[in-house]
Design an enzyme around this catalytic site. Structure first.
Site, PDB file in Angstrom:
ATOM      1  N   GLU A 166      -9.921  -6.082   6.375  1.00 11.09           N
ATOM      2  CA  GLU A 166     -10.522  -6.021   7.678  1.00 11.09           C
ATOM      3  C   GLU A 166     -11.595  -5.011   6.325  1.00 11.09           C
ATOM      4  O   GLU A 166     -11.556  -4.031   6.341  1.00 11.09           O
ATOM      5  CB  GLU A 166      -9.935  -4.352   7.957  1.00 11.09           C
ATOM      6  CG  GLU A 166      -8.884  -5.038   8.778  1.00 11.09           C
ATOM      7  CD  GLU A 166      -8.759  -3.819   9.959  1.00 11.09           C
ATOM      8  OE1 GLU A 166      -9.164  -2.492   9.502  1.00 11.09           O
ATOM      9  OE2 GLU A 166      -7.650  -3.941  10.989  1.00 11.09           O
ATOM     10  N   GLU A 354      -2.732  -7.932  14.329  1.00 13.50           N
ATOM     11  CA  GLU A 354      -2.885  -6.888  14.157  1.00 13.50           C
ATOM     12  C   GLU A 354      -2.662  -5.888  15.798  1.00 13.50           C
ATOM     13  O   GLU A 354      -3.618  -6.214  15.729  1.00 13.50           O
ATOM     14  CB  GLU A 354      -3.674  -5.528  13.062  1.00 13.50           C
ATOM     15  CG  GLU A 354      -2.627  -5.332  11.511  1.00 13.50           C
ATOM     16  CD  GLU A 354      -3.136  -4.863  11.027  1.00 13.50           C
ATOM     17  OE1 GLU A 354      -3.704  -3.643  11.479  1.00 13.50           O
ATOM     18  OE2 GLU A 354      -3.421  -4.831   9.683  1.00 13.50           O
TER      19      GLU A 354
HETATM   20  C1  BGC Z   1      -5.331  -1.351   8.960  1.00 15.88           C
HETATM   21  C2  BGC Z   1      -4.052  -0.572   8.946  1.00 15.88           C
HETATM   22  C3  BGC Z   1      -3.779   0.219  10.359  1.00 15.88           C
HETATM   23  C4  BGC Z   1      -3.923   0.012  11.328  1.00 15.88           C
HETATM   24  C5  BGC Z   1      -3.871   1.060  12.197  1.00 15.88           C
HETATM   25  C6  BGC Z   1      -5.813  -1.339  10.620  1.00 15.88           C
HETATM   26  O1  BGC Z   1      -6.802  -0.715  10.870  1.00 15.88           O
HETATM   27  O2  BGC Z   1      -5.525  -2.261   8.788  1.00 15.88           O
HETATM   28  O3  BGC Z   1      -3.675  -0.525   7.906  1.00 15.88           O
HETATM   29  O4  BGC Z   1      -2.665   1.207   9.256  1.00 15.88           O
HETATM   30  O5  BGC Z   1      -5.093  -0.353  11.870  1.00 15.88           O
HETATM   31  O6  BGC Z   1      -4.774   2.175  12.432  1.00 15.88           O
END
Ligand code: BGC
Length: 443
Positions: A166, A354
């Site tokens: 990101e 994610e």
């Molecule tokens: C990031 C993580 C973060 C997650 C939740 C993502 O933007 O890659 O490191 O913990 O979001 O906020």
């Protein structure tokens, strides 16, 4: 819609879980690791959340934690390498104990038939490099190249690499808004840092291709479904600018489309930091991209900040469902993002690298009944299925995250894990959502 079953997804669909080094490992100054910008940032007296840098202690518990991944029937583990554990100063001497640690993490995954998916940069820049200007210094291209070259030669059995996690988050929050490490603010930091990250993204890809010709090479992007506050043309345009900044800024240069100047005048100020040949250097043909979607943004026209002239109406003021960080929970926005990213001609494959929700999980009589998380995962998977049925090239899903961990500027309150962590004792407890996922993966 038909019942949600693992068997309804493609056979070769990847099911994994994601973590990052700084949020999970702890051991911030053990066995020769050098300090990173997050060690400095969180130890500053202005940092709001008491932090002992021990996070989730994965450095000491990785063997049991990886076994838990297997126990949940997941077959891929996405984690990141801490640059300053390998090169304490970012450049120069390497740290044998740090190198041995990642060898052992990879070996443990392989022993359990869990595929390691490795991110090279998840926000923890070595402090020594930040002292030299960090991402704002064009020399980062050679520092980063040296680090990528070393890791991809050293950990040569890894078959899935991601260059950056990101970039808009670590550059936007860290070099424009100043709310993440290293805490820098303003366009004068943002523009050079962003351009250098774009160049590192592509250069990293080229180095991996040379060192690991059989590996799959990707990079990950944050994304948000952006809608205007109403149909007023000023707000519609504001939403377009925010969309360009959050969703197009880093992918389009990699695809050879350049920065999204069409969305907002003034962004071409970034060219001040160009050197001849940079347009070509920003391009790399990634085998896959990772997309990471958490929330929707409702945008409106504003005078500030300059160039962007747009802002976000906080979800907490919009009477919508929010997570415990105040972000709007809208799993179906993921569909819009999958559609958007699938429509780029040069995108070969997409992984949801994610996806997750943070809640105020609590242990009650030894159990964590996180029904909302189960609902969130189910809705996310239904959305993914719908997108697959439309023919979008989605190849896998990684839940964020394995174990409750350190949530950056928000400290330890937002719990995103499938596994509950007692931060005092480091005792782990499976949440109901973990058990739901475990049985779903057998269905
Ligand atoms: C990031 C993580 C973060 C997650 C939740 C993502 O933007 O890659 O490191 O913990 O979001 O906020």
């Amino acid at each position: 819609m038909a019942a949600l079953r693992r068997s309804k997804f493609p056979k070769d669909f990847i099911w994994g879980v994601a973590t990052s080094a700084y949020q999970t490992e702890g051991a911030h100054n053990k066995d020769g690791k050098g300090p990173s910008i997050w060690d400095t940032f969180t130890n500053n007296s202005h940092f709001k959340h008491p932090h002992n840098n021990e996070a989730t202690d994965f450095y000491n518990t990785y063997k049991e934690d990886i076994l838990k991944i297997k126990h949940l029937n997941l077959t891929a583990f996405r984690f990141s390498i801490s640059w300053s554990r390998i090169f304490p100063d970012g450049i120069g001497d390497t740290n044998p104990k740090g190198i041995a640690f990642y060898h052992d993490v990879i070996k443990t995954c392989e022993e359990h038939h869990i595929e390691p998916w490795v991110t090279l940069y998840h926000w923890d820049l070595p402090q020594h490099l930040e002292n030299l200007g960090g991402w704002t210094n064009r020399d980062i291209i050679s520092w980063f190249s040296n680090y990528v070259d070393f890791c991809t030669k050293e950990f040569s059995t890894v078959k899935h690499w991601m260059v950056l996690n990101e970039p808009m988050s670590f550059i936007g929050l860290g070099y424009f808004m100043g709310i993440h490490a290293p805490g820098k603010k303003g366009l004068k930091h943002f523009l050079p840092a962003a351009h250098h990250a774009t160049l590192c993204q592509a250069e990293g890809g080229r180095i991996i291709r040379k060192n690991c010709p059989n590996a799959q090479i990707g990079t990950t992007f944050s994304c948000s479904y952006v809608t205007p506050k109403n149909r007023l043309i000023l707000n519609v345009r504001a939403a377009k600018r925010i969309d360009a900044l959050l969703n197009r800024f880093f992918i389009e240069p990699a695809l050879g489309l350049g920065y999204p100047y069409d969305a907002f005048l003034g962004l071409n100020r970034i060219e001040k930091f160009f050197k001849p040949g940079d347009e070509q250097r920003m391009v790399f043909d990634f085998d896959f991209i990772g997309i990471q979607y958490y929330f929707r943004i409702v945008a409106e026209h504003r005078i500030l900040p300059l160039i962007l002239h747009a802002g976000e109406i906080p979800a907490t003021k919009r009477n919508v469902k929010v997570n415990n960080m105040g972000m709007e929970v809208l799993p179906k926005g993921l569909y819009k993002m999958l559609k958007k990213f699938s429509s780029y001609k040069g995108v070969n494959a997409i992984y949801i690298t994610e996806s997750g929700i943070c809640l105020d999980d609590e242990i009650i009589k030894g159990k964590i009944k996180d029904r909302e998380r189960i609902k969130y995962i189910k809705n996310t998977l239904k959305t993914t299925q719908k997108a697959l049925n439309k023919g979008f090239k989605i190849r896998g899903f990684f839940h964020w995250t394995l174990i409750d961990n350190f949530e950056w500027a928000d400290g330890y309150r937002p719990r995103f894990g499938l596994i509950y962590n007692d931060f005092k004792t480091q005792k782990r407890t499976f949440k109901q959502s973990a058990l739901w996922l475990q049985s779903f993966l057998k269905s």
